[in-house]
Design a protein around this motif. Sequence first.
Motif, short mmCIF file in Angstrom:
data_model
loop_
_atom_site.label_atom_id
_atom_site.label_comp_id
_atom_site.label_asym_id
_atom_site.label_seq_id
_atom_site.Cartn_x
_atom_site.Cartn_y
_atom_site.Cartn_z
N THR A 268 0.83 -1.20 0.00
CA THR A 268 0.00 0.00 0.00
C THR A 268 0.87 1.25 0.00
OG1 THR A 268 -1.75 -1.17 1.17
CG2 THR A 268 -1.83 1.24 1.23
N LEU A 269 1.93 1.24 0.80
CA LEU A 269 2.86 2.38 0.83
C LEU A 269 3.43 2.64 -0.56
CD1 LEU A 269 4.60 4.48 2.39
CD2 LEU A 269 6.30 2.66 2.65
N ASN A 270 3.87 1.61 -1.22
CA ASN A 270 4.44 1.78 -2.55
C ASN A 270 3.42 2.31 -3.55
OD1 ASN A 270 7.10 0.97 -1.91
ND2 ASN A 270 6.48 -1.17 -1.97
N GLN A 271 2.18 1.84 -3.45
CA GLN A 271 1.13 2.32 -4.35
C GLN A 271 0.83 3.80 -4.12
OE1 GLN A 271 -1.96 -0.46 -3.32
NE2 GLN A 271 -1.33 -1.94 -4.90
N ARG B 170 3.24 6.18 7.76
CA ARG B 170 3.74 6.83 6.55
C ARG B 170 2.70 6.80 5.44
NH1 ARG B 170 6.75 10.95 4.85
NH2 ARG B 170 7.76 10.51 2.86
N VAL B 171 1.96 5.71 5.34
CA VAL B 171 0.87 5.64 4.36
C VAL B 171 -0.11 6.77 4.61
CG1 VAL B 171 -1.16 4.30 3.62
CG2 VAL B 171 1.06 3.17 3.86
N LYS B 172 -0.47 6.98 5.86
CA LYS B 172 -1.40 8.06 6.19
C LYS B 172 -0.84 9.42 5.81
CE LYS B 172 -3.55 5.54 9.98
NZ LYS B 172 -3.72 5.41 11.43
N GLN B 173 0.46 9.64 6.08
CA GLN B 173 1.10 10.91 5.73
C GLN B 173 1.06 11.14 4.22
OE1 GLN B 173 5.03 10.38 7.32
NE2 GLN B 173 4.44 10.90 9.40
N LEU B 174 1.41 10.11 3.46
CA LEU B 174 1.45 10.27 2.00
C LEU B 174 0.04 10.43 1.44
CD1 LEU B 174 4.29 7.81 0.90
CD2 LEU B 174 4.41 10.28 1.28
N LYS B 175 -0.93 9.76 2.03
CA LYS B 175 -2.32 9.94 1.58
C LYS B 175 -2.79 11.38 1.81
CE LYS B 175 -4.27 5.29 1.77
NZ LYS B 175 -5.27 4.40 2.41
N GLU B 176 -2.40 11.95 2.94
CA GLU B 176 -2.74 13.36 3.21
C GLU B 176 -2.07 14.26 2.18
OE1 GLU B 176 -1.77 14.39 7.26
OE2 GLU B 176 -3.09 12.83 8.05
N SER B 177 -0.82 13.98 1.84
CA SER B 177 -0.13 14.77 0.81
C SER B 177 -0.82 14.62 -0.54
CB SER B 177 1.32 14.34 0.68
OG SER B 177 2.05 14.70 1.83
N LEU B 178 -1.28 13.42 -0.82
CA LEU B 178 -1.96 13.15 -2.10
C LEU B 178 -3.23 13.97 -2.21
CD1 LEU B 178 -1.76 11.36 -4.64
CD2 LEU B 178 -3.00 9.59 -3.38
N VAL B 179 -3.97 14.06 -1.13
CA VAL B 179 -5.22 14.82 -1.10
C VAL B 179 -4.94 16.32 -1.22
CG1 VAL B 179 -7.17 15.49 0.38
CG2 VAL B 179 -6.50 13.10 0.20
N ASN B 180 -3.84 16.78 -0.64
CA ASN B 180 -3.52 18.21 -0.62
C ASN B 180 -2.82 18.71 -1.87
OD1 ASN B 180 -4.69 18.55 1.93
ND2 ASN B 180 -2.82 17.92 2.95
N GLN B 181 -2.52 17.86 -2.80
CA GLN B 181 -1.83 18.29 -4.02
C GLN B 181 -2.81 18.77 -5.06
OE1 GLN B 181 1.47 18.76 -4.44
NE2 GLN B 181 1.55 18.20 -2.30
#
Length: 125
Positions: free
Chosen positions: A50-53, A114-125
């Motif tokens: 999931t992290l890699n995706q 880290r998955v949660k952090q990257l998902k938040e970044s994904l939403v904020n981009q």
Amino acid sequence: MRKLVLISIVVLNLSCLSSVSYAEDCTAPSLSTVELKNCLYKNYQTVDKTLNQVYQQLMAKLEEANHKKALKTAQQAWLKYRDAHCEYEVYLNQGGTVYGAYYTACLTALTEERVKQLKESLVNQ
């Protein structure tokens, strides 16, 4: 036995907080140490996939080359941190039968964060 109960509690907490659907439930008290290690490792593989995706999705969404480079640098540093931190966390269990289970549970917990952090970044981009 106390360590096995502690691992079960850690895994139970991870499953309750999880945003990732794990492959297996590792909380059964009847699991042997080997079965527990294998179960935890399968769950780690799931959260790592999931992290890699999510990382790849975020990379694809970033437009600037320097922004992508910054994410790659941050991710590489985070991976080193995660591994080093988990080595520290389980240091006193080296050579013990539950070392691998503790280490894998630590990897899973930090990777899920880290998955949660990257998902938040994904939403904020």
